[in-house]
Write a protein that holds these residues in place. Structure first.
Motif: not given
Ligand SMILES: *Cc1c(COP(=O)(O)O)cnc(C)c1O
Length: 414
Positions: A72-74, A97-101, A142-144, A168-173, A192-194, A197-199, A334-336
């Protein structure tokens, strides 16, 4: 009132049965993997698995073009590279957000600029973004977050007004919609990220949609993930005109992805059901601010995150978290650990070892306090896991436990 004694204080636990679990991978993935190996090549351009995976993804998302990546970072880096983000440009994004953003922003030698969030949806807004726009702003990521869509219409309007690209950062969406439109198809690029830990998981991997639908944009995006090889344009190995990393997906990832994509719909539907029930079940508990789903949004709940109204509670966030865990409900504070700009990389303005480039190109404010809503979210949030394998009873137990803990710590009205 035996039942009201917290488990923390020796009372009976709310959750006495284990949470639902299940297998994410099965013979479907194994069959695809075997076929990939039988091809006698694991290279995406010679095999058929990554191609099939993208074709299936494109038809699910109703997009003409997408590119597979190694993470997803890539994917985010590729989108920024294809969008022409370069040295000294500013890219506005979320501090939660994840630092990958932000990795791709800095690898393009551009500057991450953080916009504050809505206190309850945890998403960036057109208003918070506009405050951060300068003559150097080239793009917005944008991070969803958690699968909750940003309010995209005003953001797209803003981007048009200032001529800025939207990633759009859709890694979580996954399958999240906004006004009936899938996130990842609204901005210029959807990433998107696969990762595991993702869907859905291919171990690691990612995808970028190219939403202009223009073939040359697709070629540029594709080349940026593949060392500038322009493989669709026949004459492979043309001149190397600009810097592009190797972010290729392998056939093994593509094979698993094909089988995983078939499960995506039920995974997201089930997570939505569970998340919505949890949201509704805790909507009116004193001291709890439920997660607000963006208007006309549909959330695929990568996790559920509430915030505590500590003024109405006699406990700290850590005490609440511990009491809830003792009731049998695992949760995280929290999250991060902190907003991204509070990390040393920004505080020391040092993206590269022993060098302050590109931060020394201008003056950038990463002072603590600069995104107060975001900081407050991380200081008051309780994050709860959602899994497609949870049972209805698991969610009911979560609701009972949250209610129990909040009631115990509720300040009586004086
Ligand atoms: C996971 C994630 C990423 C990074 O994806 P990787 O595949 O781990 O590189 C980026 N942004 C968000 C919001 C994420 O959740």
């Amino acid at each position: 009132m035996e039942g009201n004694i917290l488990a923390l204080n020796g009372g009976a636990k709310v959750k006495t049965t284990p949470f639902g679990t299940g297998h994410r991978f099965g013979l479907e993935e194994a069959k695809e993997l075997l076929e990939a190996l039988e091809q006698n090549t694991l290279f995406y351009h010679f095999g058929h698995k990554v191609k099939q995976f993208l074709q299936d993804f494109n038809s699910l998302y109703q997009v003409k073009y997408s590119v597979a990546t190694s993470s997803g970072t890539a994917a985010l880096h590729v989108a920024l590279g294809a969008a022409g983000v370069t040295a000294g440009d500013e890219v506005i994004t979320s501090p939660i957000t994840d630092q990958g953003t932000v990795v791709g922003i800095l690898y393009q030698n551009a500057i991450p600029v953080f916009a504050d969030l809505d206190p309850h949806s945890y998403t960036m807004t057109a208003t918070s973004i506009e405050e951060k726009i300068t003559a150097k702003t080239k793009a917005i990521i944008v991070v969803h977050l958690a699968g909750n869509p940003c309010d995209m219409d005003p953001i797209m309007e803003l981007a048009k007004k200032y001529n800025i690209k939207v990633v759009e950062d859709c890694a979580q969406s996954y399958l999240t919609t906004y006004k009936g439109r899938l996130t990842g198809t609204i901005g210029d690029y959807g990433c998107f990220s696969t990762n595991d830990f993702k869907h859905i998981s291919t171990g690691d991997g990612g995808m970028v949609t190219v939403n202009s639908g223009i073939e040359s944009d697709y070629f540029t995006t594709h080349a940026f993930a593949d060392k500038n090889y322009r493989r669709q344009e026949d004459a492979v190995m043309k001149d190397i005109e600009y810097l592009a990393p190797n972010y290729r997906m392998t056939e093994l990832q593509g094979a698993v992805g094909i089988a995983q994509l078939k499960k995506l719909n039920w995974i997201c539907t089930r997570r939505n059901e569970l998340g919505e029930r949890l949201k509704q079940g805790i909507a009116t508990i004193k001291g709890i601010n439920p997660m607000k789903i963006t208007k006309e949004g549909w959330c695929s709940y990568w996790f559920y995150m509430l915030t505590l109204n500590l003024e109405q509670l006699t406990c700290s966030r850590e005490e609440f978290s511990e009491a809830l865990a003792e009731e049998g409900i695992p949760n995280q504070s929290g999250y991060i650990p902190k907003v991204l700009y509070a990390q040393p990389i920004f505080q020391k303005k040092q993206a590269y070892l022993n060098n302050h480039y590109p931060f020394n190109l201008g003056t950038y404010d990463y002072s603590v306090g600069s995104c107060p809503n975001a900081e407050n979210i991380l200081e008051t949030a309780i994050r709860l896991n959602i899994s497609e394998f949870y049972t209805d009873q698991d969610i009911e137990d979560m609701i009972v436990a949250i209610n129990k803990v909040a009631s115990f710590y509720s300040k009586s009205i004086s």
